[in-house]
Scaffold this motif. Structure first.
Motif, PDB file in Angstrom:
ATOM      1  N   VAL A  81       9.091  28.614  -0.612  1.00  0.00           N
ATOM      2  CA  VAL A  81       9.223  29.651  -1.634  1.00  0.00           C
ATOM      3  C   VAL A  81       9.999  30.828  -1.042  1.00  0.00           C
ATOM      4  CG1 VAL A  81       7.935  31.289  -3.053  1.00  0.00           C
ATOM      5  CG2 VAL A  81       7.110  28.963  -2.794  1.00  0.00           C
ATOM      6  N   GLY A  82      10.946  31.349  -1.813  1.00  0.00           N
ATOM      7  CA  GLY A  82      11.759  32.474  -1.358  1.00  0.00           C
ATOM      8  C   GLY A  82      13.120  32.056  -0.842  1.00  0.00           C
ATOM      9  N   ASP A  83      13.318  30.770  -0.608  1.00  0.00           N
ATOM     10  CA  ASP A  83      14.606  30.279  -0.133  1.00  0.00           C
ATOM     11  C   ASP A  83      15.583  30.167  -1.300  1.00  0.00           C
ATOM     12  OD1 ASP A  83      13.442  30.034   2.331  1.00  0.00           O
ATOM     13  OD2 ASP A  83      13.309  27.856   2.304  1.00  0.00           O
ATOM     14  N   THR A  84      16.860  30.368  -1.001  1.00  0.00           N
ATOM     15  CA  THR A  84      17.911  30.096  -1.967  1.00  0.00           C
ATOM     16  C   THR A  84      18.418  28.686  -1.676  1.00  0.00           C
ATOM     17  OG1 THR A  84      18.509  32.429  -1.994  1.00  0.00           O
ATOM     18  CG2 THR A  84      20.111  30.895  -2.892  1.00  0.00           C
ATOM     19  N   VAL A  85      18.400  27.835  -2.695  1.00  0.00           N
ATOM     20  CA  VAL A  85      18.743  26.424  -2.504  1.00  0.00           C
ATOM     21  C   VAL A  85      19.788  25.977  -3.519  1.00  0.00           C
ATOM     22  CG1 VAL A  85      16.514  25.765  -1.521  1.00  0.00           C
ATOM     23  CG2 VAL A  85      16.840  25.646  -3.972  1.00  0.00           C
ATOM     24  N   LYS A  86      20.466  24.880  -3.171  1.00  0.00           N
ATOM     25  CA  LYS A  86      21.349  24.184  -4.104  1.00  0.00           C
ATOM     26  C   LYS A  86      20.702  22.835  -4.373  1.00  0.00           C
ATOM     27  CE  LYS A  86      25.875  25.999  -2.856  1.00  0.00           C
ATOM     28  NZ  LYS A  86      27.185  25.667  -2.253  1.00  0.00           N
TER      29      LYS A  86
ATOM     30  N   PHE B 190       8.910  22.101  -8.263  1.00  0.00           N
ATOM     31  CA  PHE B 190       9.311  23.426  -7.809  1.00  0.00           C
ATOM     32  C   PHE B 190      10.205  24.061  -8.861  1.00  0.00           C
ATOM     33  CE2 PHE B 190      12.388  20.477  -6.121  1.00  0.00           C
ATOM     34  CZ  PHE B 190      13.620  21.122  -6.194  1.00  0.00           C
ATOM     35  N   THR B 191      10.101  25.378  -8.981  1.00  0.00           N
ATOM     36  CA  THR B 191      10.848  26.131  -9.981  1.00  0.00           C
ATOM     37  C   THR B 191      11.964  26.903  -9.300  1.00  0.00           C
ATOM     38  OG1 THR B 191       8.830  26.386 -11.277  1.00  0.00           O
ATOM     39  CG2 THR B 191      10.660  27.831 -11.839  1.00  0.00           C
ATOM     40  N   VAL B 192      13.188  26.790  -9.848  1.00  0.00           N
ATOM     41  CA  VAL B 192      14.356  27.485  -9.304  1.00  0.00           C
ATOM     42  C   VAL B 192      14.876  28.434 -10.376  1.00  0.00           C
ATOM     43  CG1 VAL B 192      16.664  27.199  -8.339  1.00  0.00           C
ATOM     44  CG2 VAL B 192      14.918  25.497  -7.872  1.00  0.00           C
ATOM     45  N   ARG B 193      15.157  29.678  -9.982  1.00  0.00           N
ATOM     46  CA  ARG B 193      15.644  30.698 -10.919  1.00  0.00           C
ATOM     47  C   ARG B 193      17.018  31.175 -10.483  1.00  0.00           C
ATOM     48  NH1 ARG B 193      13.654  34.415 -14.616  1.00  0.00           N
ATOM     49  NH2 ARG B 193      14.760  36.380 -14.681  1.00  0.00           N
TER      50      ARG B 193
ATOM     51  N   ARG C 256       6.124  37.062   1.364  1.00  0.00           N
ATOM     52  CA  ARG C 256       4.732  37.044   1.788  1.00  0.00           C
ATOM     53  C   ARG C 256       3.808  36.559   0.677  1.00  0.00           C
ATOM     54  NH1 ARG C 256       3.839  42.814   4.563  1.00  0.00           N
ATOM     55  NH2 ARG C 256       1.794  41.889   4.920  1.00  0.00           N
ATOM     56  N   ARG C 257       4.374  35.879  -0.310  1.00  0.00           N
ATOM     57  CA  ARG C 257       3.586  35.374  -1.431  1.00  0.00           C
ATOM     58  C   ARG C 257       3.898  33.910  -1.677  1.00  0.00           C
ATOM     59  NH1 ARG C 257       1.703  39.717  -4.884  1.00  0.00           N
ATOM     60  NH2 ARG C 257       2.348  41.656  -3.924  1.00  0.00           N
ATOM     61  N   ALA C 258       2.973  33.233  -2.332  1.00  0.00           N
ATOM     62  CA  ALA C 258       3.164  31.824  -2.657  1.00  0.00           C
ATOM     63  C   ALA C 258       3.895  31.654  -3.978  1.00  0.00           C
ATOM     64  CB  ALA C 258       1.821  31.110  -2.720  1.00  0.00           C
ATOM     65  N   LYS C 259       3.781  32.614  -4.887  1.00  0.00           N
ATOM     66  CA  LYS C 259       4.444  32.562  -6.183  1.00  0.00           C
ATOM     67  C   LYS C 259       5.219  33.873  -6.376  1.00  0.00           C
ATOM     68  CE  LYS C 259       1.769  29.022  -7.764  1.00  0.00           C
ATOM     69  NZ  LYS C 259       1.862  27.886  -6.904  1.00  0.00           N
TER      70      LYS C 259
ATOM     71  N   CYS D  23       8.341  28.971  -7.012  1.00  0.00           N
ATOM     72  CA  CYS D  23       7.006  28.443  -6.747  1.00  0.00           C
ATOM     73  C   CYS D  23       7.027  26.938  -6.582  1.00  0.00           C
ATOM     74  CB  CYS D  23       6.050  28.819  -7.875  1.00  0.00           C
ATOM     75  SG  CYS D  23       6.454  28.036  -9.434  1.00  0.00           S
ATOM     76  N   PHE D  24       5.960  26.442  -5.982  1.00  0.00           N
ATOM     77  CA  PHE D  24       5.644  25.018  -5.943  1.00  0.00           C
ATOM     78  C   PHE D  24       4.360  24.834  -6.733  1.00  0.00           C
ATOM     79  CE2 PHE D  24       8.260  25.068  -2.107  1.00  0.00           C
ATOM     80  CZ  PHE D  24       8.964  23.892  -2.247  1.00  0.00           C
ATOM     81  N   LYS D  25       4.264  23.740  -7.488  1.00  0.00           N
ATOM     82  CA  LYS D  25       3.044  23.461  -8.242  1.00  0.00           C
ATOM     83  C   LYS D  25       2.606  22.029  -8.014  1.00  0.00           C
ATOM     84  CE  LYS D  25       3.324  26.746 -12.002  1.00  0.00           C
ATOM     85  NZ  LYS D  25       3.376  26.919 -13.444  1.00  0.00           N
ATOM     86  N   ASN D  26       1.330  21.775  -8.197  1.00  0.00           N
ATOM     87  CA  ASN D  26       0.720  20.454  -8.113  1.00  0.00           C
ATOM     88  C   ASN D  26       0.806  19.881  -6.692  1.00  0.00           C
ATOM     89  OD1 ASN D  26       0.308  20.702 -10.870  1.00  0.00           O
ATOM     90  ND2 ASN D  26       2.236  19.699 -11.340  1.00  0.00           N
ATOM     91  N   SER D  27       0.465  18.610  -6.571  1.00  0.00           N
ATOM     92  CA  SER D  27       0.534  17.947  -5.273  1.00  0.00           C
ATOM     93  C   SER D  27       0.799  16.471  -5.499  1.00  0.00           C
ATOM     94  CB  SER D  27      -0.767  18.135  -4.499  1.00  0.00           C
ATOM     95  OG  SER D  27      -1.824  17.520  -5.202  1.00  0.00           O
ATOM     96  N   GLY D  28       1.136  15.782  -4.436  1.00  0.00           N
ATOM     97  CA  GLY D  28       1.391  14.346  -4.525  1.00  0.00           C
ATOM     98  C   GLY D  28       2.675  14.042  -5.259  1.00  0.00           C
TER      99      GLY D  28
END
Length: 122
Positions: A23-28, A60-63, A94-97, A50-55
């Motif tokens: 979380v917090g990274d800029t990705v392509k 993950f949500t990208v904005r 410093r946050r998960a979401k 954020c990341f949600k759920n497991s397995g």
């Protein structure tokens, strides 16, 4: 017994190589799009909120900002339609979401870059 069967099916569909980003990274995100008979890869660049759920259902949500409008997209992490996820810039958070970024405008919406210490041992 049915839950064991479901777990084994999920394990076969999981990706072996999960890209390393947080979380917090800029990705392509290189995402395969199928239009009729054509298949192409579309690149979606933005900030991971954020990341949600497991397995197998982990998402993950990208904005990103597109022409001054904030656009968010949710990607399944283990989807076969994701070609790869490329890390552009690591972020220092410093946050998960990071939902508070939605209300921020301009420079206030920026995330500090994580400075990674390089290993200089020879």
């Amino acid at each position: 017994m049915a839950t064991d069967l479901i777990r084994t099916i999920e394990e076969t569909q999981k990706k072996a190589e999960v890209p390393a980003f947080k979380v917090g990274d800029t990705v392509k995100v290189h995402f395969k799009i199928i239009e009729g008979k054509n298949e192409r890869i579309q690149v979606y660049e933005g900030l991971v909120l954020c990341f949600k759920n497991s397995g197998i259902g982990r998402t993950f949500t990208v904005r990103k900002n597109s022409y001054g409008v904030g656009v968010e997209r949710v990607f399944p992490l283990h989807s076969p339609r994701i070609a790869n996820v490329e890390l552009v810039r690591p972020g220092k958070v410093r946050r998960a979401k990071l939902y508070y970024i939605r209300e921020k405008i301009g420079k206030a919406a920026k995330i500090k870059t994580l400075i990674v210490k390089k290993n200089t041992e020879k």
